[in-house]
Design an enzyme around this catalytic site. Sequence first.
Site, PDB file in Angstrom:
ATOM      1  N   THR A 111      -1.613 -93.955  91.305  1.00  0.00           N
ATOM      2  CA  THR A 111      -0.612 -94.863  90.742  1.00  0.00           C
ATOM      3  C   THR A 111       0.019 -94.278  89.484  1.00  0.00           C
ATOM      4  O   THR A 111       1.237 -94.383  89.273  1.00  0.00           O
ATOM      5  CB  THR A 111      -1.250 -96.229  90.421  1.00  0.00           C
ATOM      6  N   SER A 150       5.380 -98.113  97.657  1.00  0.00           N
ATOM      7  CA  SER A 150       4.112 -98.335  96.977  1.00  0.00           C
ATOM      8  C   SER A 150       3.537 -96.967  96.665  1.00  0.00           C
ATOM      9  O   SER A 150       3.848 -95.983  97.349  1.00  0.00           O
ATOM     10  CB  SER A 150       3.149 -99.121  97.878  1.00  0.00           C
ATOM     11  N   THR A 151       2.696 -96.893  95.648  1.00  0.00           N
ATOM     12  CA  THR A 151       1.969 -95.643  95.424  1.00  0.00           C
ATOM     13  C   THR A 151       1.257 -95.209  96.697  1.00  0.00           C
ATOM     14  O   THR A 151       1.145 -94.015  96.988  1.00  0.00           O
ATOM     15  CB  THR A 151       0.935 -95.818  94.294  1.00  0.00           C
ATOM     16  N   ASN A 152       0.809 -96.190  97.482  1.00  0.00           N
ATOM     17  CA  ASN A 152      -0.042 -95.894  98.632  1.00  0.00           C
ATOM     18  C   ASN A 152       0.683 -95.233  99.790  1.00  0.00           C
ATOM     19  O   ASN A 152       0.028 -94.741 100.727  1.00  0.00           O
ATOM     20  CB  ASN A 152      -0.729 -97.176  99.112  1.00  0.00           C
ATOM     21  N   THR A 197     -24.786 -51.581 111.730  1.00  0.00           N
ATOM     22  CA  THR A 197     -25.235 -52.947 111.994  1.00  0.00           C
ATOM     23  C   THR A 197     -26.498 -53.161 111.184  1.00  0.00           C
ATOM     24  O   THR A 197     -27.384 -52.306 111.155  1.00  0.00           O
ATOM     25  CB  THR A 197     -25.517 -53.175 113.487  1.00  0.00           C
ATOM     26  N   SER A 328     -16.781 -50.246  82.018  1.00  0.00           N
ATOM     27  CA  SER A 328     -17.938 -50.509  81.176  1.00  0.00           C
ATOM     28  C   SER A 328     -17.618 -50.227  79.723  1.00  0.00           C
ATOM     29  O   SER A 328     -16.820 -49.339  79.398  1.00  0.00           O
ATOM     30  CB  SER A 328     -19.118 -49.636  81.610  1.00  0.00           C
ATOM     31  N   SER A 329     -18.265 -50.987  78.856  1.00  0.00           N
ATOM     32  CA  SER A 329     -18.135 -50.745  77.415  1.00  0.00           C
ATOM     33  C   SER A 329     -19.160 -49.736  76.928  1.00  0.00           C
ATOM     34  O   SER A 329     -19.125 -49.335  75.760  1.00  0.00           O
ATOM     35  CB  SER A 329     -18.324 -52.067  76.654  1.00  0.00           C
ATOM     36  N   LYS A 334     -17.169 -45.087  84.222  1.00  0.00           N
ATOM     37  CA  LYS A 334     -17.506 -46.068  85.261  1.00  0.00           C
ATOM     38  C   LYS A 334     -16.284 -46.932  85.585  1.00  0.00           C
ATOM     39  O   LYS A 334     -15.604 -47.442  84.693  1.00  0.00           O
ATOM     40  CB  LYS A 334     -18.652 -46.957  84.798  1.00  0.00           C
TER      41      LYS A 334
END
Length: 485
Positions: A111, A150-152, A197, A328-329, A334
């Site tokens: 609504t 209507s909102t509905n 697999t 990476s830090s 990497k």
Amino acid sequence: MTRPAPDEPHTPTRTEHDLLGEREVPTDAYWGIHTLRAVENFPITGRVIGQDPHLVRALVDVKQAATLANLELGVLDAERADAIVAACREIADGALHEQFVVDVVQGGAGTSTNMNANEVVANRALELLGHARGDYAHCHPNTHVNASQSTNDVYPTAVNIATRRWIMALCAELERLRDAFAAKAAEFRDVVKMGRTQLQDAVPMTLGQEFATYSVMLTEDLERLRESADLLLEVNLGATAVGTGLNAPVGYADLAVRHLAQITGYDLVSSPDLVEATQDVGQFVHLSGVLKRVAVKLSKVCNDLRLLSSGPRAGLGEIKLPPVQAGSSIMPGKVNPVIPEVVNQVAFQIVGNDVSISMAAEAGQLQLNAFEPVIAQRLSEGARNLTHAVAVLTDRCVTGITTDPALLRARVENSIGLATALNPRIGYEAATRIATEAALTGASVADLVLAAGLLGREELEELLKPENLTAQKIQTSPTTQETSR
């Protein structure tokens, strides 16, 4: 998007009233008192409906269609109707979206979303008519903009349209990703590798066959998504409150839907049972399940890409993903598979969204489901995020994937799985002995076969040709295969 602060000092205001009393609304706001209360009541996600352009556009498309139907049926006069239609068209084109300030998750079955739209359209129409915002005697949010509605029926119809637009955008990106995988399948057509697999060496295949699988998979999922999106073409506009059409004139439902179809370009139809359609959200449950299917399968593909690219030296290292940022830090050099990783995370969100949507659908009671706002929010968020993720996967990962054909070929020749490919020629028992000896000694299957005199070199080389190893001679093109799953 900042939330309104109507009670700030020195802010010019206008007085509006509703059934609960009077409130001051900023003079320059296009929204009104109902929207103000909704903003105060639902500070939930921090994301407002104005940030969903498809929903805003769908709402005003519905308002425009309703107004045109009301004009034809004599419910509205031409002057008001023209102003409302003009306001709706401006908003559909992108104007005033910042005025849609209600949180996407809200109580009231939508609504507040409907009233936010009614108030913005009414106040813009008032300006076009030469009146001040808030002068609702000349164009009222409920009496005129929401006439015969209507909102509905407005909100579910708008959610159907907005969701379909999100899904169509997702389909467009999935098509690009499918084509990117198909291009890689063609590029890698003759790159022989070991298939696996249960993560163990199985039998030879080509990297092209592996990538073609992803293209075929996406073709199947596109078909399922489009089928699900078509379910959204049936709408309940004209149902008003519970599906009986109370307060709407005879003929309104069909006329409004016809106008809405022309406005949206979608083949919309009115539900054959508006009472059922007003309470049923089965189309969203179904669509959510298909969206989850797409997300789960894409996540599986991204798992494959991460696994195939693992290494670069101590893992599988069969493909190389394009480096897009330092990984990476602390570890120099990497590079991480960050693009597949982000797609995985979006997929996890969508699986969770499906649970929320299922619970919201189940919680509906009697003639209305009050929980469509969270359904709409979860669907739009999932489709939007996945659309962006797929675009990134296509542009910043798949199109830049490379491989080392010589490395993969050497691994095939050194794999005990090669014994399976020779099985039809040398027999199961001999192949088993060769495979066992290869596993124990580290010798190649080809060398052991030659040493045992089971095959001559020329015949062995013929058997180990890529087309013979991978049965490509009997494969159909992935672009022409028919799928039905």
